[in-house]
Design an enzyme around this catalytic site. Structure first.
Site, PDB file in Angstrom:
ATOM      1  N   SER A 145     -51.563  -7.150  43.820  1.00 35.38           N
ATOM      2  CA  SER A 145     -51.942  -8.517  43.426  1.00 35.38           C
ATOM      3  C   SER A 145     -51.225  -8.827  42.125  1.00 35.38           C
ATOM      4  O   SER A 145     -50.822  -7.907  41.393  1.00 35.38           O
ATOM      5  CB  SER A 145     -53.460  -8.564  43.199  1.00 35.38           C
ATOM      6  OG  SER A 145     -53.827  -9.714  42.476  1.00 35.38           O
ATOM      7  N   TYR A 158     -61.721  -5.558  39.895  1.00 34.27           N
ATOM      8  CA  TYR A 158     -60.566  -5.918  40.716  1.00 34.27           C
ATOM      9  C   TYR A 158     -59.258  -5.644  39.959  1.00 34.27           C
ATOM     10  O   TYR A 158     -58.325  -5.040  40.503  1.00 34.27           O
ATOM     11  CB  TYR A 158     -60.677  -7.402  41.085  1.00 34.27           C
ATOM     12  CG  TYR A 158     -59.662  -7.893  42.094  1.00 34.27           C
ATOM     13  CD1 TYR A 158     -59.896  -7.790  43.460  1.00 34.27           C
ATOM     14  CD2 TYR A 158     -58.469  -8.490  41.679  1.00 34.27           C
ATOM     15  CE1 TYR A 158     -58.977  -8.265  44.381  1.00 34.27           C
ATOM     16  CE2 TYR A 158     -57.545  -8.964  42.595  1.00 34.27           C
ATOM     17  CZ  TYR A 158     -57.805  -8.859  43.952  1.00 34.27           C
ATOM     18  OH  TYR A 158     -56.894  -9.331  44.869  1.00 34.27           O
TER      19      TYR A 158
HETATM   20  P1  NAD Z   1     -59.974 -11.411  53.352  1.00 35.22           P
HETATM   21  O1  NAD Z   1     -61.354 -11.443  52.810  1.00 35.22           O
HETATM   22  O2  NAD Z   1     -59.494 -12.541  54.191  1.00 35.22           O
HETATM   23  O3  NAD Z   1     -59.713 -10.056  54.148  1.00 35.22           O
HETATM   24  C1  NAD Z   1     -60.197  -8.827  53.684  1.00 35.22           C
HETATM   25  C2  NAD Z   1     -60.208  -7.842  54.812  1.00 35.22           C
HETATM   26  O4  NAD Z   1     -60.726  -6.593  54.331  1.00 35.22           O
HETATM   27  C3  NAD Z   1     -61.096  -8.267  55.990  1.00 35.22           C
HETATM   28  O5  NAD Z   1     -60.458  -7.905  57.198  1.00 35.22           O
HETATM   29  C4  NAD Z   1     -62.353  -7.438  55.774  1.00 35.22           C
HETATM   30  O6  NAD Z   1     -63.071  -7.194  56.965  1.00 35.22           O
HETATM   31  C5  NAD Z   1     -61.733  -6.164  55.224  1.00 35.22           C
HETATM   32  N1  NAD Z   1     -62.704  -5.315  54.539  1.00 35.22           N
HETATM   33  C6  NAD Z   1     -63.524  -5.621  53.511  1.00 35.22           C
HETATM   34  N2  NAD Z   1     -64.306  -4.575  53.209  1.00 35.22           N
HETATM   35  C7  NAD Z   1     -63.977  -3.579  54.067  1.00 35.22           C
HETATM   36  C8  NAD Z   1     -64.429  -2.243  54.265  1.00 35.22           C
HETATM   37  N3  NAD Z   1     -65.405  -1.695  53.518  1.00 35.22           N
HETATM   38  N4  NAD Z   1     -63.843  -1.516  55.241  1.00 35.22           N
HETATM   39  C9  NAD Z   1     -62.882  -2.049  56.018  1.00 35.22           C
HETATM   40  N5  NAD Z   1     -62.400  -3.291  55.875  1.00 35.22           N
HETATM   41  C10 NAD Z   1     -62.950  -4.050  54.907  1.00 35.22           C
HETATM   42  O7  NAD Z   1     -59.048 -11.234  52.062  1.00 35.22           O
HETATM   43  P2  NAD Z   1     -57.463 -11.401  51.816  1.00 35.22           P
HETATM   44  O8  NAD Z   1     -57.319 -12.472  50.811  1.00 35.22           O
HETATM   45  O9  NAD Z   1     -56.705 -11.458  53.068  1.00 35.22           O
HETATM   46  O10 NAD Z   1     -57.193 -10.031  51.049  1.00 35.22           O
HETATM   47  C11 NAD Z   1     -56.415  -8.984  51.576  1.00 35.22           C
HETATM   48  C12 NAD Z   1     -55.821  -8.195  50.421  1.00 35.22           C
HETATM   49  O11 NAD Z   1     -54.971  -9.047  49.665  1.00 35.22           O
HETATM   50  C13 NAD Z   1     -56.864  -7.644  49.423  1.00 35.22           C
HETATM   51  O12 NAD Z   1     -56.486  -6.349  49.009  1.00 35.22           O
HETATM   52  C14 NAD Z   1     -56.763  -8.612  48.267  1.00 35.22           C
HETATM   53  O13 NAD Z   1     -57.154  -8.032  47.047  1.00 35.22           O
HETATM   54  C15 NAD Z   1     -55.282  -8.925  48.303  1.00 35.22           C
HETATM   55  N6  NAD Z   1     -54.894 -10.152  47.610  1.00 35.22           N
HETATM   56  C16 NAD Z   1     -55.388 -11.356  48.005  1.00 35.22           C
HETATM   57  C17 NAD Z   1     -54.987 -12.482  47.314  1.00 35.22           C
HETATM   58  C18 NAD Z   1     -55.502 -13.834  47.684  1.00 35.22           C
HETATM   59  O14 NAD Z   1     -55.281 -14.771  46.900  1.00 35.22           O
HETATM   60  N7  NAD Z   1     -56.133 -14.014  48.818  1.00 35.22           N
HETATM   61  C19 NAD Z   1     -54.100 -12.393  46.241  1.00 35.22           C
HETATM   62  C20 NAD Z   1     -53.621 -11.143  45.873  1.00 35.22           C
HETATM   63  C21 NAD Z   1     -54.032 -10.014  46.570  1.00 35.22           C
END
Ligand code: NAD
Length: 263
Positions: A145, A158
């Site tokens: 991130s 985080y």
């Molecule tokens: P999201 O909430 O859409 O997806 C998260 C996923 O993780 C889901 O499939 C959920 O079921 C799974 N998950 C959560 N807890 C779990 C567990 N205990 N075991 C197994 N699976 C689990 O979120 P996203 O935005 O797609 O995030 C995905 C990654 O991207 C994360 O690591 C997040 O930190 C990172 N990220 C997101 C952003 C953003 O702006 N959305 C920015 C930078 C980084």
């Protein structure tokens, strides 16, 4: 048609939603069989799994492994190896967020974020590396991130987990450098996914702002382009990392953040 990943298998943690689902679909479009992972209503997961098979003519299975449980993470890798014969690409992507002032930050939220956003990657990499070494090829991609490079207030766990994943990425890259296995992390800025949408109410509370103010003055304020990154853009970068042209990219932390960390 032969794709970049035809005959290969990709495990993507947290791929029932958001960025993870976009990775899974991008890898499938390049010919990979897919191990989906993540939470959700069984019917929704089955719909996504089946549509990957129909849309891209590959095979997909779902592992319900909970990323807080090391044993289940090892089982997820074993499921991929048993079902498809190998795991060639591992994307550590599952993640959760919690927003709170440090003195009120619930210790159990700290533990859950460190487990899901950081330790799960360690356990997954540990399980996948022996097979990759044996076959002499592998791609490990961690979703970090912008918060692996810079901090924001109220996100103690985080930001700590994401800085940790950047360090893990570099260490693993060095250890695997001579085995044709690369390890990189991708650092998106704000991507419009359920994870971002869900943190808006707490951010409204922590900063005493309206929803519109949070989007404009907190989220997009960080991004000079004033636009959200899309999941598909992040997935396209991951797919590039899987190709031969990316064979010398390892240990990198690749920003895709609309200029956020350039400031
Ligand atoms: P999201 O909430 O859409 O997806 C998260 C996923 O993780 C889901 O499939 C959920 O079921 C799974 N998950 C959560 N807890 C779990 C567990 N205990 N075991 C197994 N699976 C689990 O979120 P996203 O935005 O797609 O995030 C995905 C990654 O991207 C994360 O690591 C997040 O930190 C990172 N990220 C997101 C952003 C953003 O702006 N959305 C920015 C930078 C980084």
């Amino acid at each position: 048609m032969m794709g970049t990943l035809t005959g290969k298998t990709a495990v993507v943690t947290g791929s029932t939603s958001g960025i993870g689902l976009a990775y899974a679909r991008a890898f499938a479009s390049a010919g990979a069989n897919i191990v989906l992972n993540g939470m959700g209503a069984p019917a929704d997961i089955e719909k996504e799994r089946a549509s990957i098979e129909v849309d891209f003519k590959v095979k997909a299975v779902h592992s319900p492994a909970d990323m807080t449980k090391p044993g289940e993470i090892a089982e997820m890798i074993a499921l991929g190896e048993k079902t498809f014969g190998s795991v060639d690409v591992l994307v550590n992507n599952a993640g959760i967020q919690f927003v709170s002032p440090i003195e009120e930050f619930p210790p159990e939220k700290w533990d859950a974020i460190i487990a899901i956003n950081l330790s799960s990657a360690f356990h997954g990499i540990r399980a996948v590396v022996p097979g990759m070494k044996k076959r002499g090829w592998g791609r490990i991609i961690n979703t970090a991130s912008a918060h692996s490079l810079v901090a924001s207030p109220f996100k103690a766990a985080y930001v700590s987990a994401k800085h940790g994943i950047a360090g893990l990425t570099k260490t693993v890259a060095l250890e695997l450098a001579t085995f044709k296995i690369t390890c990189n992390c991708i650092s998106p800025g704000y991507v419009w996914t359920p994870l971002v949408e869900k943190q808006i109410p707490d951010t409204m509370k922590a900063r005493n702002l309206t929803k519109e103010q949070v989007i404009r003055d907190v989220l997009l304020a960080a991004q000079p382009t004033k636009e959200f990154v899309t999941s598909e853009q992040v997935a396209a970068l991951a797919l590039f990392l899987c190709g031969d042209d990316a064979a010398q990219i390892t240990g990198a932390n690749l920003s895709i953040d609309g200029g956020w960390t350039a400031e």
